[in-house]
Design a protein around this motif. Structure first.
Motif, PDB file in Angstrom:
ATOM      1  N   UNK A 164       0.844  -1.187   0.000  1.00 51.41           N
ATOM      2  CA  UNK A 164       0.000   0.000   0.000  1.00 51.41           C
ATOM      3  C   UNK A 164       0.877   1.233   0.000  1.00 51.41           C
ATOM      4  N   UNK A 165       0.613   2.158  -0.904  1.00 54.69           N
ATOM      5  CA  UNK A 165       1.391   3.387  -0.935  1.00 54.69           C
ATOM      6  C   UNK A 165       1.060   4.234   0.290  1.00 54.69           C
ATOM      7  N   UNK A 166       2.105   4.881   0.823  1.00 44.67           N
ATOM      8  CA  UNK A 166       1.925   5.742   1.979  1.00 44.67           C
ATOM      9  C   UNK A 166       1.778   5.014   3.291  1.00 44.67           C
ATOM     10  N   UNK A 167       1.840   3.693   3.263  1.00 48.85           N
ATOM     11  CA  UNK A 167       1.670   2.885   4.469  1.00 48.85           C
ATOM     12  C   UNK A 167       2.990   2.161   4.736  1.00 48.85           C
ATOM     13  N   UNK A 182       3.162   0.570  12.363  1.00 49.12           N
ATOM     14  CA  UNK A 182       2.676   1.126  11.108  1.00 49.12           C
ATOM     15  C   UNK A 182       2.659   2.642  11.206  1.00 49.12           C
ATOM     16  N   UNK A 183       3.131   3.287  10.156  1.00 46.84           N
ATOM     17  CA  UNK A 183       3.050   4.733  10.029  1.00 46.84           C
ATOM     18  C   UNK A 183       2.368   5.048   8.703  1.00 46.84           C
ATOM     19  N   UNK A 184       1.420   5.954   8.751  1.00 44.44           N
ATOM     20  CA  UNK A 184       0.721   6.385   7.543  1.00 44.44           C
ATOM     21  C   UNK A 184       1.113   7.832   7.268  1.00 44.44           C
ATOM     22  N   UNK A 243      -6.191  11.136  13.313  1.00 42.25           N
ATOM     23  CA  UNK A 243      -5.054  12.029  13.082  1.00 42.25           C
ATOM     24  C   UNK A 243      -3.866  11.325  12.452  1.00 42.25           C
ATOM     25  N   UNK A 244      -3.689  10.047  12.727  1.00 40.20           N
ATOM     26  CA  UNK A 244      -2.558   9.296  12.187  1.00 40.20           C
ATOM     27  C   UNK A 244      -2.993   8.277  11.138  1.00 40.20           C
ATOM     28  N   UNK A 245      -4.137   8.541  10.505  1.00 35.34           N
ATOM     29  CA  UNK A 245      -4.663   7.620   9.514  1.00 35.34           C
ATOM     30  C   UNK A 245      -5.617   6.621  10.150  1.00 35.34           C
ATOM     31  N   UNK A 246      -6.355   5.930   9.312  1.00 34.33           N
ATOM     32  CA  UNK A 246      -7.344   4.961   9.787  1.00 34.33           C
ATOM     33  C   UNK A 246      -7.197   3.668   8.993  1.00 34.33           C
ATOM     34  N   UNK A 247      -7.145   2.541   9.705  1.00 28.10           N
ATOM     35  CA  UNK A 247      -7.115   1.217   9.086  1.00 28.10           C
ATOM     36  C   UNK A 247      -8.447   0.543   9.385  1.00 28.10           C
ATOM     37  N   UNK A 248      -9.246   0.321   8.342  1.00 20.75           N
ATOM     38  CA  UNK A 248     -10.570  -0.274   8.503  1.00 20.75           C
ATOM     39  C   UNK A 248     -10.535  -1.718   8.013  1.00 20.75           C
TER      40      UNK A 248
END
Length: 1018
Positions: A164-167, A182-184, A243-248
């Motif tokens: 995944x790009x950006x992940x 993990x950093x987004x 704020x730091x992205x969301x993983x659904x």
């Protein structure tokens, strides 16, 4: 009743599969009496197959311009009644191009579905709702069940890495059950990267609408889809929590049709890989003399450096490979998943269970996990529907000794694990009373973590009007964690002494839940305008308590930590409790004009209990616009090679309440005072309150282009973003006259900007052979814009304005002093063989204030991955690799095993080390300084470039043909073999460049595994 949907030959599927199924179930009964009944109704049968010739269950089949239809069963077979020969059947399935077939005089059909290469009509979860991928305005990345199952993984994050790009996903520990971070899109807070107790803030994890702290305990086989929301416009619907992205994560649901039973399992053998080249006996002896010379002990002889037992081993050539003694040949990994799903009479169900086991290769290292899940959805009537999902996991992680691996690498090859009687000896070297025999550790150390997690979702949905629904849901999570540790008498820390034995018993309980009310309204006007409105009110609550205890001095080791009262000395006992809440109100509106112009606007109003009284609430808005240029007539006519072209632009704000509960208020601490001979307990104010503590606010602009050319044989997306976070919460120093050193305040500002490119290629597409590839590229630039508001750096914490948040600040190495440079070296108090340090200000002196510089950052210049997939008839082959480029880490391996102990202790060459190419008068081109030299040698050699390319897996599979499946009464059977981590390409000399900065205490070996797996569906 005539529907509003028309299908053209091979057009993209316009609805998600479950919507079509629901459409059929809901309206199919009524349509029977409304359709014109021409003479000559007939019964049609047939089979729908995918591109590999396999039956496709769940394909929706409608009679064109009616609502009458059916779906295929688990074998891809269907039966449908048509009114006459003029009927046209419409076939649709998520991820495949639509098909239309005129019935004519035929009664039996074999239909082949063609994949939609870019899956433009794929449905993605965007938070409190879904959207077609083609209608997205924000930045969202997705991974479906097929991508997750490409190789057998033990955790969901392993399946996401590099895809995944950006992940950016980093493995933090290679021990069984070790986690990943993990950093987004970069780091949005200030923290100390090298501190193992600090980690970058993680994204929000949402599983089936349930907020959870992590997804480590999920079984990958249970996951249907993972959607990652990256930009602020996509995450703003979650307000401060995004704020730091969301993983659904969406787990699997049941679908109408026959009951389906599915088994997935694999077993593998794992071995240690990428082991450093340590010195053998002969090499170590030479190194010992060089270390003696480097520390001005040139006249030392063998008997001064080595003890009597070591001298005897040297005389006989009896050397010990301690690492080989410690490592088991193979560890066994296994995973078994069994699921049952189906649906009928308006009820869909899915149940599953799994068992996972991962044995390490050192001592008793092991990780076990048990998973159970259940989901049921029931349509009670046209007005009401209800459902629930529940997921439970129980895991046991035995971490074994934290010292064994490090001891094995430290011990000299000249030492002997056994005494003259063949018994293990605790101290292998007579002169060394710090490094014990690692072979004792497994029998004398227990480190066990047991975790039970259960989370679920219960909902009731009311649909009073067409397009309008109201949903109320309750989503709780409970977690119980227990850590037990016992260090027996013959562990390294106890050193054979009963009074040094110790036991730890820590427990942790957490309950959190969210209660959500969601109103959703969708309406189409004149087929040109489509409006979707979502309104949400939510309350989230969390409470947790924990207790810790430590007891020492056990008379025997039998009870370990299970009976800590047997210990004679209580060292520690404490407990803790926290509670916090978050209240939210949110709304989102999506507008679609003719499928060309898309607008999304949202806002969320969050209130946090952790912030100051008058600063608890904040509003977080976002807006995004997209233009599907490829839908414009002028572009379709003149640029026919363009299958898809969409431009996106968005702006959004998110917040972060990045503090521990109670941080804004004053804290009362316990203390004690001495009055004469008496000690009296007392209380004191432990911290000062800050009535101005408020949200960290992030503002992000995102620009994206989605494209597809040559019938989407080449497709992908390009993203550019810039995000600034203001009001970073840090400890601000205050005048000591206040009685305190610091208070928590909003005083920092950070910027992240970057480029992301994702490509999907299909170079070859034939009936017998296909080749497809996915490529990801992510580049992020992190910069600290402001710190304390005074323009000054914080050198002590290595925080510099204008530099990345995490940097390495030290002396710059410019090679090694050569004998021809002896005079110049002497001016700096150095001599040939030592590290040459750059005199940054040319003042003739090397000092910490003027000559240290920023050397590099642990953030990579870029990271990415590539997956190649090949299919030939019933065979499939997939190869995945990922990389991190231009990255510097402080290598803990080099810190501990490259001459760190060359001059420490009573003798040189105290510990074994890397078989390094070091400088000597006879080897002036050595990479490392001469051993035995101190000072700058130990300060400059540990920052290493840790670029790497890892081949994550190579998988070869075979699917049984339909002719055999029919005989076996199966719908699918696939066998496969996988090599995980087959190769790594890196110049790094330590264990694993991916986590080179992690402390060697508790480190684990990187492993390669050989797997054999089976997938069966009935």
């Amino acid at each position: 009743m005539k529907n509003n949907y028309s299908f053209k030959k091979r057009e993209h599927v316009s609805r998600r599969k479950w919507l079509l199924i629901g459409y059929v179930l809901l309206f199919g009964f009524f349509s029977t009496g409304l359709q014109a009944q021409d003479a000559g109704p007939r019964r049609i049968t047939g089979t729908v197959k995918d591109e590999n010739g396999l039956g496709m269950p769940g394909v929706a089949i409608l009679i064109k311009e009616t609502t009458h239809g059916t779906i295929t069963d688990t074998n891809g077979e269907f039966v449908i009644e048509v009114p006459d020969a003029r009927a046209v059947l419409v076939f649709s399935f998520l991820g495949y191009l639509g098909e239309e077939i005129a019935v004519g005089n035929q009664s039996v059909f074999d239909v082949a579905m063609t994949p939609d290469i870019t899956a433009l009509e794929e449905v993605v979860v965007i938070g409190y709702g879904t959207s077609k991928k083609s209608d997205l305005t924000g930045s969202v990345q997705s991974l479906n069940a097929e991508g997750i199952a490409e190789t057998p993984n033990l955790t969901a994050m392993e399946a996401m890495q590099g895809k995944m790009t950006g992940v950016d996903i980093i493995r933090t520990n290679n021990k069984p059950g070790g986690g990943l971070e993990i950093q987004i899109r970069g780091i949005n807070s200030v923290f100390n990267f090298d501190d193992d107790k600090q980690t970058a803030p993680q994204p929000l994890f949402v599983v089936d609408g349930i907020f959870v702290d992590n997804i480590d305990d999920l079984n990958p086989a249970d996951i249907e889809k993972i959607d990652v929301l990256k930009d602020a416009s996509a995450t703003a619907i979650y307000g401060s929590r995004g704020a730091n992205g969301v993983v659904i994560v969406s787990t699997k649901n049941g679908t109408p049709g026959r009951t389906k039973i599915e088994y997935k399992g694999f077993t593998s053998l794992s071995e240690a890989m990428n082991l450093p080249d340590m010195m053998n006996g002969e090499e170590f002896i030479e190194y010992a003399f060089d270390a003696a010379a480097g520390s001005d002990r040139e006249n030392w002889t063998l008997d001064r450096i080595f003890g009597p037992d070591e001298l005897e081993n040297i005389r006989t050539g009896n050397y010990t490979d301690w690492v080989d003694l410690l490592i088991d040949d193979y560890g066994v990994r296994t995973n078994h998943s069994l699921s049952l799903s189906g649906g009928d009479n308006g009820m869909n169900y899915s149940f599953g269970g799994a068992y996972t086991s991962d044995e390490g290769i050192v001592g008793d290292e092991k990780y076990e996990r048990y998973n159970l899940r259940a989901s049921v959805d029931k349509k009670l009537s046209d007005l009401f529907s209800v459902g629930f999902k529940i997921y439970s996991s129980y895991s046991v992680r035995d971490e074994d000794s934290y010292e064994a691996m490090r001891n094995a690498y430290r011990l000299r090859p000249t030492a002997d694990p056994y005494d003259e009687n063949g018994e293990l000896q605790f101290w292998p070297m007579e002169r060394e009373q710090q490094i014990s025999n690692p072979l004792f550790e497994s029998d004398n150390i227990t480190r066990e973590r047991r975790t039970t997690r259960t989370f679920g979702n219960l909902y009731l949905k009311l649909s009073p009007l067409e397009g309008l629904s109201y949903k109320v849901s309750f989503s709780p999570e409970t977690e119980f964690f227990r850590y037990g540790e016992y260090r027996g008498r013959y562990s390294k820390s106890s050193r054979g002494q009963a009074q040094r034995t110790r036991a730890y018993y820590n427990s942790f309980n957490r309950l959190q839940y969210s209660f959500d009310n969601i109103i959703d309204y969708q309406r189409s006007i004149a087929n040109d305008h489509h409006v979707s409105v979502t309104m949400i009110s939510s309350i989230w609550y969390k409470r947790q308590d924990e207790g810790q205890s430590q007891v020492r001095n056990f008379e025997d080791d039998r009870a370990q930590f299970y009976n800590i009262e047997n210990g004679l000395e209580l060292r520690e006992i404490k407990s803790d409790f926290i509670q916090e809440t978050l209240a939210s109100y949110a709304a989102r509106i999506q507008y679609n004009y003719r499928g060309k112009y898309l607008l999304t606007a949202s806002g969320r109003y969050d209130g946090s209990s952790k912030l100051a009284k008058d600063n608890k609430w904040h509003f977080f808005p976002s807006a995004a616009f997209a233009w599907k240029a490829s839908e414009e007539e002028v572009i379709r006519e003149n640029l026919s090679f363009l299958s898809n072209l969409k431009f996106r632009i968005s702006y959004g704000e998110t917040g972060n309440n990045n503090v521990s509960p109670y941080s804004s208020g004053a804290r009362i601490d316990n203390t004690s005072f001495a009055f004469g001979q008496e000690v009296v307990g007392a209380s004191q104010i432990g911290s000062i309150s800050n009535d101005e503590l408020t949200w960290e606010i992030g503002k992000e602009v995102n620009f994206g282009v989605d494209f597809g050319i040559f019938e989407n044989r080449i497709s992908g997306s390009v993203e550019l973003y810039n995000k600034k976070v203001d009001g970073i919460i840090l400890n601000r120093q205050i005048p000591r006259i206040s009685g305190f050193e610091f208070t928590r305040s909003n005083i920092g500002k950070i910027e992240n900007k970057g480029l992301e490119i994702g490509l999907n290629l299909s170079p070859v597409q034939t009936p017998a052979f296909t080749w497809s590839a996915s490529i990801t590229y992510s580049r992020n630039r992190n910069e600290l814009l402001e710190l304390f508001g005074n323009g000054e750096d914080d050198i002590g914490n290595r925080w510099f304005i204008g530099k990345p948040v995490s940097v390495y600040y030290d002396y710059e190495m410019a090679g090694i002093w050569q004998e021809s440079e002896a005079i110049e070296a002497e001016e700096y108090g150095q001599r040939p063989g030592q590290v040459k340090v750059v005199d940054q200000n040319d003042d003739g002196d090397i000092d910490a204030d003027n000559d240290r510089v920023v050397l590099g950052s642990p953030d990579p210049d870029w990271h990415g991955g590539i997956t190649n997939r090949f299919k030939y008839r019933n065979f499939d082959l997939s190869i995945f690799a990922y990389t991190r480029k231009t990255q510097m880490l402080r290598s803990e391996f080099h810190s501990k095993f490259v001459f760190d102990q060359a001059i420490h202790g009573p003798f040189p060459a105290r510990f074994n080390g890397l078989n390094a190419n070091y400088w000597t008068p006879e080897n002036p081109n050595g990479e490392y300084a001469m051993p035995g030299f101190g000072d700058f040698n130990r300060l400059t050699d540990y920052r290493k470039d840790v670029d790497f390319v890892k081949v994550g897996y190579i998988t070869l599979g075979y699917r049984l043909p339909n002719s055999l499946l029919d005989k076996l009464k199966m719908s699918r059977l696939r066998v496969y073999t996988t090599v995980e981590n087959p190769f790594i390409f890196t110049e790094y000399e330590g264990w694993d460049p991916e986590n080179a900065h992690r402390n060697t205490w508790g480190y684990g070996f990187m492993r390669r595994s050989y797997q054999l797996g089976l997938e069966v569906t009935f």
